[in-house]
Design an enzyme around this catalytic site. Structure first.
Site, PDB file in Angstrom:
ATOM      1  N   ASP A   1       0.698  -1.127   0.011  1.00  0.00           N
ATOM      2  CA  ASP A   1       0.037   0.069   0.092  1.00  0.00           C
ATOM      3  C   ASP A   1       0.977   1.123  -0.056  1.00  0.00           C
ATOM      4  OD1 ASP A   1      -2.142   1.580   0.022  1.00  0.00           O
ATOM      5  OD2 ASP A   1      -3.265   0.795   1.745  1.00  0.00           O
TER       6      ASP A   1
HETATM    7  C1  BGC Z   1      -5.118   3.061   0.163  1.00  0.00           C
HETATM    8  C2  BGC Z   1      -5.343   2.139  -0.640  1.00  0.00           C
HETATM    9  C3  BGC Z   1      -5.458   2.722  -2.034  1.00  0.00           C
HETATM   10  C4  BGC Z   1      -3.896   3.450  -2.239  1.00  0.00           C
HETATM   11  C5  BGC Z   1      -3.698   3.811  -3.445  1.00  0.00           C
HETATM   12  C6  BGC Z   1      -3.814   3.711  -0.063  1.00  0.00           C
HETATM   13  O1  BGC Z   1      -3.894   4.949   0.923  1.00  0.00           O
HETATM   14  O2  BGC Z   1      -4.948   2.517   1.687  1.00  0.00           O
HETATM   15  O3  BGC Z   1      -6.606   1.393  -0.505  1.00  0.00           O
HETATM   16  O4  BGC Z   1      -5.379   2.040  -2.925  1.00  0.00           O
HETATM   17  O5  BGC Z   1      -3.618   4.285  -1.442  1.00  0.00           O
HETATM   18  O6  BGC Z   1      -4.698   5.261  -3.928  1.00  0.00           O
END
Ligand code: BGC
Length: 738
Positions: free
Chosen positions: A306
Site C-alpha cells: 500500500d
Molecule cells: C489506500 C489504498 C489505495 C491506495 C492507492 C492507500 O492510501 O489504503 O486502499 O488503493 O492508497 O490510492
C-alpha cells in the site's frame, strides 16, 4: 514466425529507429519477438507463464528489473500523504515501470509512449487506479452494494466500472477490498462487504469476476487487486492504520476467506495492508505473503505494497531506515513498491551487497511481467487507451440505468410503521442536511465520478417524480435526509462517536413535535447508533451513499417504484459500548438467558441484542416462513443433506426476499459461533405466491479450523436455522458422522 511476432519485430524496430539504436540491439529485438506469443489468461487458467517474459528476464539489467518493481503516482488524484515529483523522468529513465492515478485515454497514451518508445526495452507501463465503486458512473459504496446480497448486480457494477475505466487507459483497479470488519468506528468499513466471511467471500469473488471478465486482455476488463492483505479491518479501537492482533485460527476462520475467494476467482494482484499482524507489518510478513498467499493458495500474480507501506515500517519500529525496510519487504514477498521509492533508491545496492538475492528480484519481476503479458500489453501497449471507446462507453444510458437499479437494491428499509411507500402526489416536506447534496451521493473513493454529472439530489428527484407543487415545508409528512457528510468515511476517517450530529437529532425532534410523520433517509458509510432517532422516526431507510443515480433511487424506493429488498451485511449496534456486536459471536460459558441474572455475560445498561441485526431488512410486503424440513436426520463422510424451507409472500405487493441459512456446531474441538451464515437465496414472489428454497449441507458447510489447525468437519450435533434475518429464524437439528 507468426503475424504477432512480425508485428512485435516491427514494434521493436521502430524503437531502434527512433533512438538510432545500432544493429547490435537487433538480435535482442528478435529474441524478444520470437518469444512473444500470447496465451490468453482466463479466470480458469491456473498457470501463469509466458515465454516472452523469460526472454525479457534474460536481457534485462538489474536496474531495469528493479524499475518494474516500482509504482509511482501521477498527479491526477491525491490518495496519500506525499506526491513524488518527476514521475515522467522516472519512466523515461526506466526507474518506474508502473503508474497510478493517471487516467484518460490521451494522458495514459502520452505516458505509455514514453515507456514504449524512450526506454531500451520498451516495456509497457501498467496503469492503476482506485476504481472502487464505479469509475465515472458511480455505484453505491461497497458496504451498500453488499446489502443487496445480489451477486449478479455486484458483478455487473464491476463489469461496467471496468469497461469505463479500461477505455480511459486503465489496466488495474485497487479493488476488491476484502476486509471483514466488525468495527463501525473504522472509516473504511464503507469500502468493504460488511461483517460476514461467507457473504464477504461471495462479494469479493463477484467483484473480481466482474472486473477481470473472461479474458484479462480484453479491452473492457481490468486487473483486480485484492486488498488490504490482511486483516486491515480489525484495527484496535477502530482507528485507521492501528495495530491488529489475533489468533491464527481467528485470522483464518474469520478474516482470510474473502481474500482467498478473490484469489480463487482469479485475481492477479494483491495489496499488502498498512497494519501489523502479530507484531510484523503486513508489508514484511512472510507468513502472510509467502506461506499462505503464494504457498498454500498458489497465488500466481504479484503483491504490491500500500501507499508508502515500506517506509512506514521505520515508524512501526520494524526497520532501521528506508533501505532496511526495502530489504525486509523484498525478502518477505513484496513484488512492487507503491510510492516509497525504497526499491528505486536502494534495491540495486541491496542486491549487490547480497542482502536480497537476484533470484528474489527475478521472481518479483517475473510476476509483474506475467501480469502485463496477461493483460495483453506486450501485444499492444495502447490497447486500453481509446478516446472513441471512452466516449462511447462512459456514463451510457445503460450504465446509468444499472446504477439506479443497483442503488435501489442496496437500500435497507430498517423500520416502517406503515407510512411507506408514499403515494405519488402526497404532499411532503423534504428536509435535512443531505437532502439537496449531490456531492454526498457519491461517497468516498468515487473514482473519477464528478459531482456535476450527478443528475439529481434526493430533493430534486422527489420534486421531479412527485410534482414540485407537492413538495412543501408545511406538508404533514417529512422526508428527512440525514447521516454523515461523505468525507467522514473512507480512509483516515475513523470516528469515536457513531451517533448522528446533534443538530440532526434536534431537527428530527422538531419535526415530530410539529406533528409530522417523519421518514428518515440515512446516507452514511458505517453502522450508526441511531437508537434515539429510530424510535422517533416513523420509517427509516438506510440509503448508504447511493452513487450517481442515488437521488432517483431513493425516490424510487420511497414511492414504491422499487420495493426495498436490501438486508444488512453488518450489524447496527444500540450504542458504541456494545461494539463489537455481530452475528458470528460465541456463546461464552455464561450466556445471558435469565432476565434478572447478574453473573451472566451481559451489560447492566443495555440489552445484548443490537438495534438491527445482520440480515435484517424490511419490504413493503411481508413474508412467511415454514419450519425448515430436513431430508434426513443426519449425514456422514462426503454425503450431504437438504434443508427445505417454504417462503410465502403474505402481503399485497410483489417483493424480493433473501432467505438465509445459518448453522451451529454444538460441540467442537474448539468452540464454534452461535450462528454462521452458510447459504442464502433471493426469491421474488407475487402476493400469495410460495416458493420452496433448498439448501445443501455437506462436509464443507460444517468444516472449520479444528484444534490441530487442520480444516475439516467433526462428528456431532448441529442446528440449522432458516429465516429472513439472523435474529428471525426457525430451527431444526441434524447430526454428522465423520
Ligand atoms: C489506500 C489504498 C489505495 C491506495 C492507492 C492507500 O492510501 O489504503 O486502499 O488503493 O492508497 O490510492
Amino acid at each position: 514466425m507468426n503475424r504477432r511476432e512480425v508485428i512485435y519485430i516491427s514494434y521493436i524496430c521502430q524503437n531502434c529507429n527512433q533512438f538510432n539504436m545500432n544493429k547490435a540491439i537487433l538480435p535482442l529485438a528478435i529474441v524478444l519477438a520470437a518469444a512473444c506469443g500470447r496465451t490468453a489468461y482466463t479466470s480458469t487458467s491456473n498457470e501463469l507463464s509466458f515465454p516472452k517474459v523469460d526472454s525479457l528476464l534474460k536481457v534485462m539489467t538489474l536496474e531495469e528489473k528493479v524499475g518494474q518493481m516500482v509504482l509511482f503516482t501521477a498527479d491526477r488524484a491525491v490518495t496519500g500523504p506525499t506526491l513524488r515529483k518527476g514521475y515522467l523522468e522516472d519512466i523515461r529513465a526506466g526507474r518506474c515501470g508502473n503508474i497510478f492515478n493517471a487516467y484518460d485515454a490521451d494522458f495514459t497514451r502520452k505516458l505509455q509512449d514514453v515507456a514504449v518508445n524512450e526506454t531500451r526495452l520498451g516495456i509497457p507501463l501498467l496503469f492503476g487506479y482506485d476504481v472502487i465503486h464505479g469509475f465515472r458512473t458511480i455505484f453505491p459504496i461497497n458496504l451498500g452494494m453488499s446489502c443487496s446480497w445480489d451477486m449478479d448486480a455486484i458483478k455487473e457494477s464491476a463489469r461496467i466500472a471496468a469497461s469505463e475505466a479500461a477505455a480511459a487507459g486503465l489496466h488495474w483497479t485497487y479493488s476488491p477490498m476484502c476486509d471483514i470488519c466488525v468495527e463501525p468506528r473504522w472509516g473504511r468499513v464503507s469500502e468493504g462487504a460488511g461483517e460476514d466471511p461467507y457473504l464477504g467471500s461471495l462479494v469479493s469473488a463477484a467483484l473480481t469476476r466482474g472486473y477481470q471478465g473472461e479474458d484479462l486482455a480484453a479491452d473492457s476488463t481490468l486487473l483486480a487487486c485484492i486488498k488490504h492483505y490482511a486483516a486491515y479491518g480489525a484495527p484496535q479501537g477502530g482507528r485507521d492504520y492501528n495495530t491488529v492482533d489475533m489468533s491464527e485460527r481467528w485470522l483464518r476462520e474469520f478474516y482470510l476467506p474473502p481474500y482467498k475467494a478473490a484469489v480463487d476467482a482469479g485475481a492477479l494482484s494483491v495489496m499488502a495492508s498498512f497494519n501489523e499482524l502479530d507484531g510484523i507489518p503486513a508489508t514484511a510478513n512472510k507468513h502472510l505473503m509467502q506461506e499462505i498467499l503464494k504457498g498454500e493458495w498458489g497465488f500466481q500474480g504479484f503483491v504490491v505494497t500500500d501507499y508508502t507501506g515500506i517506509n512506514e515500517m521505520v515508524n512501526h519500529g520494524y526497520a532501521t531506515d528506508n533501505a532496511d525496510a526495502g530489504v525486509l519487504a523484498a525478502n518477505a514477498g513484496i513484488d512492487m513498491d507503491m510510492q516509497s521509492a525504497s526499491f528505486m533508491n536502494y534495491l540495486v545496492q541491496a542486491v549487490n551487497d547480497g542482502k536480497v538475492s537476484v533470484k528474489t528480484v527475478d521472481e518479483a519481476v517475473r510476476r509483474v511481467l506475467n501480469v502485463k503479458a496477461a493483460l495483453g500489453l506486450f501485444d499492444d501497449p495502447y490497447r486500453y487507451c481509446s478516446e472513441e471507446r471512452q466516449d462511447a462507453r462512459t456514463m451510457t444510458e445503460e450504465n446509468l440505468a444499472a446504477a439506479r437499479r443497483i442503488a435501489a437494491g442496496s437500500m435497507v428499509l430498517l423500520k416502517n410503521d406503515g407510512i411507506l411507500p408514499l403515494k405519488k402526489g402526497t404532499r411532503v416536506a423534504v428536509t435535512g442536511p443531505l437532502a439537496a447534496s449531490r456531492d454526498d451521493l457519491l461517497g468516498s473513493w468515487r473514482g473519477a465520478g464528478k459531482v456535476d454529472q450527478v443528475p439529481a439530489s434526493v430533493e430534486d428527484a422527489i420534486k421531479e417524480y412527485n410534482g414540485a407543487a407537492n413538495v412543501s415545508p408545511s406538508a404533514g409528512v417529512a422526508v428527512m435526509v440525514a447521516g454523515e457528510n461523505c468525507h467522514w468515511t473512507g480512509e483516515a476517517a475513523s470516528r469515536s462517536d457513531i451517533r448522528l450530529p446533534k443538530d440532526q437529532t434536534e431537527l428530527l425532534k422538531k419535526l415530530k413535535a410539529s406533528g409530522k410523520k417523519v421518514v428518515l433517509v440515512l446516507m452514511n458509510g458505517r453502522p450508526l447508533d441511531i437508537t434515539e432517532e429510530s424510535a422517533l422516526a416513523d420509517a427509516v431507510l438506510e440509503a448508504w451513499y447511493p452513487g450517481t443515480m442515488g437521488g432517483y433511487a431513493v425516490s424510487d424506493v420511497l414511492f414504491g417504484e422499487y420495493n426495498p429488498s436490501g438486508k444488512l451485511s453488518i450489524t447496527f449496534p444500540r450504542c458504541l459500548g456494545q461494539v463489537p456486536v455481530y452475528h458470528y459471536m460465541k456463546n461464552t460459558g455464561r450466556p445471558y438467558v435469565h432476565p434478572e441474572a447478574k453473573y451472566e455475560s451481559r451489560y447492566l445498561d443495555v440489552p445484548n441484542e443490537p438495534l438491527y441485526a445482520f440480515g435484517h431488512g424490511l419490504s413493503y410486503t411481508t413474508f412467511g416462513y415454514s419450519d425448515p424440513q430436513l431430508s434426513a436426520d443426519g449425514f456422514s463422510g462426503d454425503g450431504s443433506l437438504q434443508v427445505k424451507v417454504t417462503v410465502t409472500n403474505t402481503g399485497s405487493l410483489e417483493g424480493t426476499e433473501t432467505v438465509q441459512m445459518y448453522i451451529r456446531d454444538l460441540v467442537g474441538s474448539v468452540t464454534r459461533p452461535v450462528k454462521q451464515l452458510k447459504g442464502f437465496e433471493r426469491v421474488t414472489l407475487a402476493p400469495g405466491e410460495s416458493r420452496e428454497v433448498t439448501f445443501t449441507i455437506d462436509r464443507e458447510t460444517i468444516s472449520f479450523w479444528r484444534a490441530d489447525m487442520t480444516w475439516g468437519p467433526e462428528s456431532g450435533d448441529f442446528k440449522v436455522f432458516t429465516g429472513g434475518a439472523s435474529d428471525n429464524v426457525k430451527e431444526a437439528s441434524f447430526s454428522y458422522t465423520i
